[in-house]
Design a protein around this motif. Structure first.
Motif, mmCIF file in Angstrom:
data_model
loop_
_atom_site.group_PDB
_atom_site.id
_atom_site.type_symbol
_atom_site.label_atom_id
_atom_site.label_comp_id
_atom_site.label_asym_id
_atom_site.label_seq_id
_atom_site.Cartn_x
_atom_site.Cartn_y
_atom_site.Cartn_z
ATOM 1 N N SER A 138 20.863 -13.473 4.626
ATOM 2 C CA SER A 138 21.319 -12.402 3.746
ATOM 3 C C SER A 138 20.981 -12.715 2.293
ATOM 4 O O SER A 138 20.621 -11.825 1.518
ATOM 5 C CB SER A 138 22.822 -12.174 3.914
ATOM 6 N N LEU A 139 21.083 -13.992 1.911
ATOM 7 C CA LEU A 139 20.676 -14.391 0.565
ATOM 8 C C LEU A 139 19.183 -14.194 0.379
ATOM 9 O O LEU A 139 18.724 -13.703 -0.662
ATOM 10 C CB LEU A 139 21.062 -15.851 0.319
ATOM 11 N N LEU A 140 18.405 -14.582 1.380
ATOM 12 C CA LEU A 140 16.958 -14.411 1.314
ATOM 13 C C LEU A 140 16.598 -12.937 1.185
ATOM 14 O O LEU A 140 15.698 -12.566 0.423
ATOM 15 C CB LEU A 140 16.312 -15.023 2.563
ATOM 16 N N ASP A 141 17.306 -12.070 1.915
ATOM 17 C CA ASP A 141 17.051 -10.634 1.807
ATOM 18 C C ASP A 141 17.324 -10.125 0.398
ATOM 19 O O ASP A 141 16.573 -9.302 -0.142
ATOM 20 C CB ASP A 141 17.913 -9.865 2.808
ATOM 21 N N ASP A 142 18.411 -10.601 -0.201
ATOM 22 C CA ASP A 142 18.718 -10.191 -1.573
ATOM 23 C C ASP A 142 17.629 -10.652 -2.543
ATOM 24 O O ASP A 142 17.255 -9.938 -3.475
ATOM 25 C CB ASP A 142 20.072 -10.763 -2.011
ATOM 26 N N LEU A 143 17.130 -11.858 -2.333
ATOM 27 C CA LEU A 143 16.081 -12.391 -3.213
ATOM 28 C C LEU A 143 14.779 -11.608 -3.064
ATOM 29 O O LEU A 143 14.133 -11.257 -4.060
ATOM 30 C CB LEU A 143 15.839 -13.867 -2.896
ATOM 31 N N THR A 144 14.388 -11.331 -1.838
ATOM 32 C CA THR A 144 13.122 -10.613 -1.627
ATOM 33 C C THR A 144 13.236 -9.155 -2.072
ATOM 34 O O THR A 144 12.230 -8.553 -2.465
ATOM 35 C CB THR A 144 12.689 -10.683 -0.158
ATOM 36 N N ARG A 145 14.426 -8.589 -2.000
ATOM 37 C CA ARG A 145 14.603 -7.216 -2.493
ATOM 38 C C ARG A 145 14.320 -7.164 -3.994
ATOM 39 O O ARG A 145 13.635 -6.262 -4.482
ATOM 40 C CB ARG A 145 16.013 -6.734 -2.181
ATOM 41 N N ARG A 146 14.814 -8.136 -4.727
ATOM 42 C CA ARG A 146 14.553 -8.198 -6.169
ATOM 43 C C ARG A 146 13.088 -8.539 -6.447
ATOM 44 O O ARG A 146 12.487 -8.022 -7.392
ATOM 45 C CB ARG A 146 15.477 -9.236 -6.809
ATOM 46 N N THR A 147 12.521 -9.404 -5.619
ATOM 47 C CA THR A 147 11.110 -9.748 -5.784
ATOM 48 C C THR A 147 10.219 -8.529 -5.561
ATOM 49 O O THR A 147 9.263 -8.299 -6.297
ATOM 50 C CB THR A 147 10.715 -10.863 -4.806
ATOM 51 N N GLY A 148 10.542 -7.751 -4.538
ATOM 52 C CA GLY A 148 9.758 -6.550 -4.262
ATOM 53 C C GLY A 148 9.778 -5.574 -5.416
ATOM 54 O O GLY A 148 8.751 -4.976 -5.769
ATOM 55 N N LEU A 149 10.945 -5.400 -6.018
ATOM 56 C CA LEU A 149 11.048 -4.501 -7.164
ATOM 57 C C LEU A 149 10.201 -5.013 -8.329
ATOM 58 O O LEU A 149 9.493 -4.239 -8.986
ATOM 59 C CB LEU A 149 12.510 -4.374 -7.588
ATOM 60 N N ALA A 150 10.264 -6.325 -8.588
ATOM 61 C CA ALA A 150 9.482 -6.902 -9.691
ATOM 62 C C ALA A 150 7.980 -6.759 -9.438
ATOM 63 O O ALA A 150 7.214 -6.398 -10.339
ATOM 64 C CB ALA A 150 9.853 -8.370 -9.876
ATOM 65 N N LEU A 151 7.536 -7.047 -8.213
ATOM 66 C CA LEU A 151 6.111 -6.927 -7.899
ATOM 67 C C LEU A 151 5.656 -5.478 -7.951
ATOM 68 O O LEU A 151 4.543 -5.180 -8.408
ATOM 69 C CB LEU A 151 5.821 -7.518 -6.517
ATOM 70 N N ASP A 152 6.502 -4.570 -7.489
ATOM 71 C CA ASP A 152 6.174 -3.146 -7.553
ATOM 72 C C ASP A 152 5.954 -2.713 -9.001
ATOM 73 O O ASP A 152 4.981 -2.029 -9.326
ATOM 74 C CB ASP A 152 7.305 -2.323 -6.928
ATOM 75 N N ASN A 153 6.868 -3.118 -9.870
ATOM 76 C CA ASN A 153 6.744 -2.762 -11.281
ATOM 77 C C ASN A 153 5.493 -3.373 -11.898
ATOM 78 O O ASN A 153 4.778 -2.724 -12.666
ATOM 79 C CB ASN A 153 7.984 -3.217 -12.050
ATOM 80 N N ALA A 154 5.230 -4.643 -11.555
ATOM 81 C CA ALA A 154 4.060 -5.314 -12.117
ATOM 82 C C ALA A 154 2.769 -4.650 -11.648
ATOM 83 O O ALA A 154 1.838 -4.432 -12.442
ATOM 84 C CB ALA A 154 4.063 -6.794 -11.718
ATOM 85 N N ARG A 155 2.698 -4.307 -10.370
ATOM 86 C CA ARG A 155 1.487 -3.672 -9.858
ATOM 87 C C ARG A 155 1.293 -2.286 -10.462
ATOM 88 O O ARG A 155 0.172 -1.886 -10.797
ATOM 89 C CB ARG A 155 1.552 -3.588 -8.332
ATOM 90 N N LEU A 156 2.382 -1.537 -10.592
ATOM 91 C CA LEU A 156 2.284 -0.221 -11.196
ATOM 92 C C LEU A 156 1.812 -0.318 -12.637
ATOM 93 O O LEU A 156 0.950 0.444 -13.084
ATOM 94 C CB LEU A 156 3.649 0.486 -11.131
ATOM 95 N N TYR A 157 2.367 -1.281 -13.363
ATOM 96 C CA TYR A 157 1.976 -1.458 -14.757
ATOM 97 C C TYR A 157 0.509 -1.856 -14.870
ATOM 98 O O TYR A 157 -0.227 -1.341 -15.718
ATOM 99 C CB TYR A 157 2.855 -2.521 -15.408
ATOM 100 N N GLN A 158 0.068 -2.780 -14.019
ATOM 101 C CA GLN A 158 -1.315 -3.221 -14.074
ATOM 102 C C GLN A 158 -2.279 -2.093 -13.709
ATOM 103 O O GLN A 158 -3.373 -1.988 -14.282
ATOM 104 C CB GLN A 158 -1.527 -4.419 -13.143
ATOM 105 N N ARG A 159 -1.884 -1.237 -12.742
ATOM 106 C CA ARG A 159 -2.732 -0.092 -12.410
ATOM 107 C C ARG A 159 -2.855 0.845 -13.605
ATOM 108 O O ARG A 159 -3.947 1.329 -13.923
ATOM 109 C CB ARG A 159 -2.181 0.644 -11.191
#
Length: 576
Positions: free
Chosen positions: A316-337
């Motif tokens: 459950s902790l890992l899920d919380d961490l990856t959920r935040r990671t996914g949001l950060a990567l999504d934002n970074a990829r969108l910004y870079q595009r």
């Protein structure tokens, strides 16, 4: 249903029902009067029978495709239940059968206390991963004394430290728009706090899998295993192996070396077996990194030291961490595009320099050194109808796609006015200033000038300056001075300033440099220091060929490590 695979207490850890019988299981459950819900590998409701619809007060259409936990599970006060406190989620992630009781929200918003039995399918598929059977019998009728209910007791971190880690992860990952930096921060947050190995597999925009990070923490240092990094085989569509499931977006799971000891079902399974053999991990947890629309990759945390094994509570902790990671990567990829689109637009809009007999020209455009911003810097040079040569350099205030679009409009309007009106530069810029409201840009600096050849063959520059850093003139013998005449107010101020023209005859073999403020200004250095630095370097390079002159001038003048987050445009010309 109970004897088909969910079974008795003694059978709970041995496996589950078969996926091939998922549809018929629901039909049999209808005959037995049991409420059955089948969930897919993501934890979303895949099927639900009529008894479950009646018991939960919801139509199948209201449930199918929605996350079962988020939709149904509540605490006794009707509040959403944290995944870390949900026994069903932890049992689902660990793929083990479990019995329990809890509160669930009906379609009308009321709460109902139900007993439940969760069992994974022995042969899971993407749309049939586990089955949950609900009953409204009194929970006291079910003996849970010998059931090993998962909970926070097995977690590697106490609750307070867990919350601190999640808060720190949110702060660290959302403060950068660089995906590599975000992943590096993630690794340093979780290793060695949770595990001593971290592995990140990413799905590229071309749907290829790249093992981006394999990092080990040992003796107080982080060591990257580059031999284990690199391209990975494609994600198999039906593989039940943990990493393949995670890269398809399925729930997190615990893994041991034994998981990959059997015959491999895909290339990814072969790579995973190699990973476990090379790292010596005895326990690992794998979770998908999900973006808003797609699965972006997977995070693996593993232990190869004497520390205990990871537990379902850690998932459950890992899920919380990856959920935040996914949001950060999504934002970074969108910004870079977006940044790539803006930068590409800038480069395509910057012109080819005209060929003017007797004049050499060179120009350069450089994006911000840290790739963090896109600006509105631009240059232009074109031949007018009367044979003279127009020169321009400018900066539209802003660091985004709007600034780049505004730059394109300003440049096009300036060209149109210069071509259609045979007027001095100051009159052309006055016309442009009156039209900037059509572009929506907030502020523009600009130098616009015209080069013409005198009767004696010498070259003369007539220019006007609208709030821009002054042109720099360098003679062949190394004397450099700024042309400070003709200076006026910048554009788009809603004022009506009186603009003037200035004129200078350029000595033979002299060099004229037009540039934007990113070359001479930074957060830590006042512009006066930058201007002096530019003058001295330009003077020292006066004998260089023009192409080498402009490249070396930029390289020596611009300090990329001095908090300079601006882009740069430079236009240089040399007289015969």
């Amino acid at each position: 249903m109970a004897t088909g695979g969910a079974g008795s207490v003694g059978e709970r850890r041995a496996g589950g029902v078969t996926a091939s019988g998922a549809a018929s299981s629901a039909e049999v459950a209808d005959l037995l009067g049991a409420a059955v819900c089948v969930v897919d590998e993501r934890g979303a409701v895949a099927r639900v029978n009529s008894h479950a619809q009646r018991l939960l007060g919801r139509d199948a259409a209201d449930m199918v495709g929605r996350d079962a936990h988020d939709l149904l599970h509540r605490d006794r006060h009707g509040r959403p239940l944290a995944r870390a406190q949900c026994s069903i989620v932890q049992a689902f992630s660990a793929r083990r059968a479990l019995v329990g009781a809890g509160w669930f929200e009906r379609g009308d918003g009321s709460l109902v206390e139900l007993s439940w039995l969760m069992a994974p399918f022995a042969e899971a598929s993407a749309d049939a991963d586990a089955v949950v059977v609900f009953t409204d019998r009194d929970p006291a009728d079910i003996d849970l004394a010998d059931i090993d209910l998962p909970g926070e007791a097995g977690s590697v971190l106490p609750e307070l430290e867990r919350l601190t880690l999640l808060a720190e992860t949110t702060t660290q990952l959302t403060s950068t728009l660089d995906s590599d930096e975000a992943l590096d921060r993630l690794v340093h947050l979780v290793v060695p706090r949770i595990a001593d190995w971290a592995v990140v597999d990413l799905i590229t925009e071309g749907d290829e899998v790249e093992r981006a990070i394999v990092v080990h923490y040992e003796d107080g240092t982080y060591a990257a295993r580059e031999d284990l990094q690199g391209p990975m085989p494609p994600v198999p569509a039906d593989s039940p192996m943990p990493l393949s499931r995670a890269l398809r977006g399925a729930a997190s799971s615990l893994v041991t070396p034994q998981t990959y000891q059997g015959p491999p079902d895909s290339g990814i399974a072969i790579e995973q077996a190699r990973l476990f053999e090379a790292t010596g991990m005895h326990s690992a947890a794998i979770a998908p990194i999900r973006g808003l629309r797609d699965v972006l990759g997977a995070l693996t945390l593993g232990r190869s030291t004497a520390r205990g094994s990871l537990t379902p509570a850690d998932l459950s902790l890992l899920d919380d961490l990856t959920r935040r990671t996914g949001l950060a990567l999504d934002n970074a990829r969108l910004y870079q595009r977006q940044r790539k689109v803006a930068e590409t637009m800038q480069r395509h809009l910057l012109p080819q320099l005209p060929s003017v007999p007797g004049l050499q020209m060179a120009a350069r455009y450089l994006p911000a050194p840290d790739d963090s911003q896109v600006g509105g810097d631009w240059y232009d040079a074109f031949t007018l109808a009367d044979g003279t040569t127009a020169l321009a350099i400018g900066d539209v205030v802003g660091h985004d796609l709007d600034a780049a679009a505004g730059m394109a409009q300003i440049r096009s309007m300036l060209r149109a006015y210069a071509w259609s009106h045979h007027e001095p530069p100051s009159a052309i810029v006055t016309r442009l200033d009156g039209s900037t409201s059509l572009t929506g840009v907030s502020m523009v600096t600009l130098i616009f000038g015209v080069m013409d050849q005198a009767a004696d063959g010498g070259w003369r520059l007539t220019w006007t300056n609208a709030g821009h850093p002054p042109p720099l003139l360098i003679t062949h013998d190394g004397q450099a001075r700024y042309l400070t005449d003709g200076h006026g107010l910048l554009l788009s101020t809603n004022l009506t300033p009186v603009r003037s023209d200035a004129c200078v005859t350029l000595p033979p073999r002299s060099t004229l440099v037009l540039y934007t403020d990113g070359l001479v200004e930074s957060r830590r250095r006042p512009i006066d220091e930058g201007l002096e630095r530019l003058r001295r370097h330009a003077a020292s390079l006066a004998h260089r060929p023009l192409a080498a002159f402009i490249d070396l001038l930029i390289d020596r003048t611009r300090l990329t490590d001095d908090k300079n987050d601006d882009d740069v445009a430079v236009l240089a010309l040399r007289t015969p």
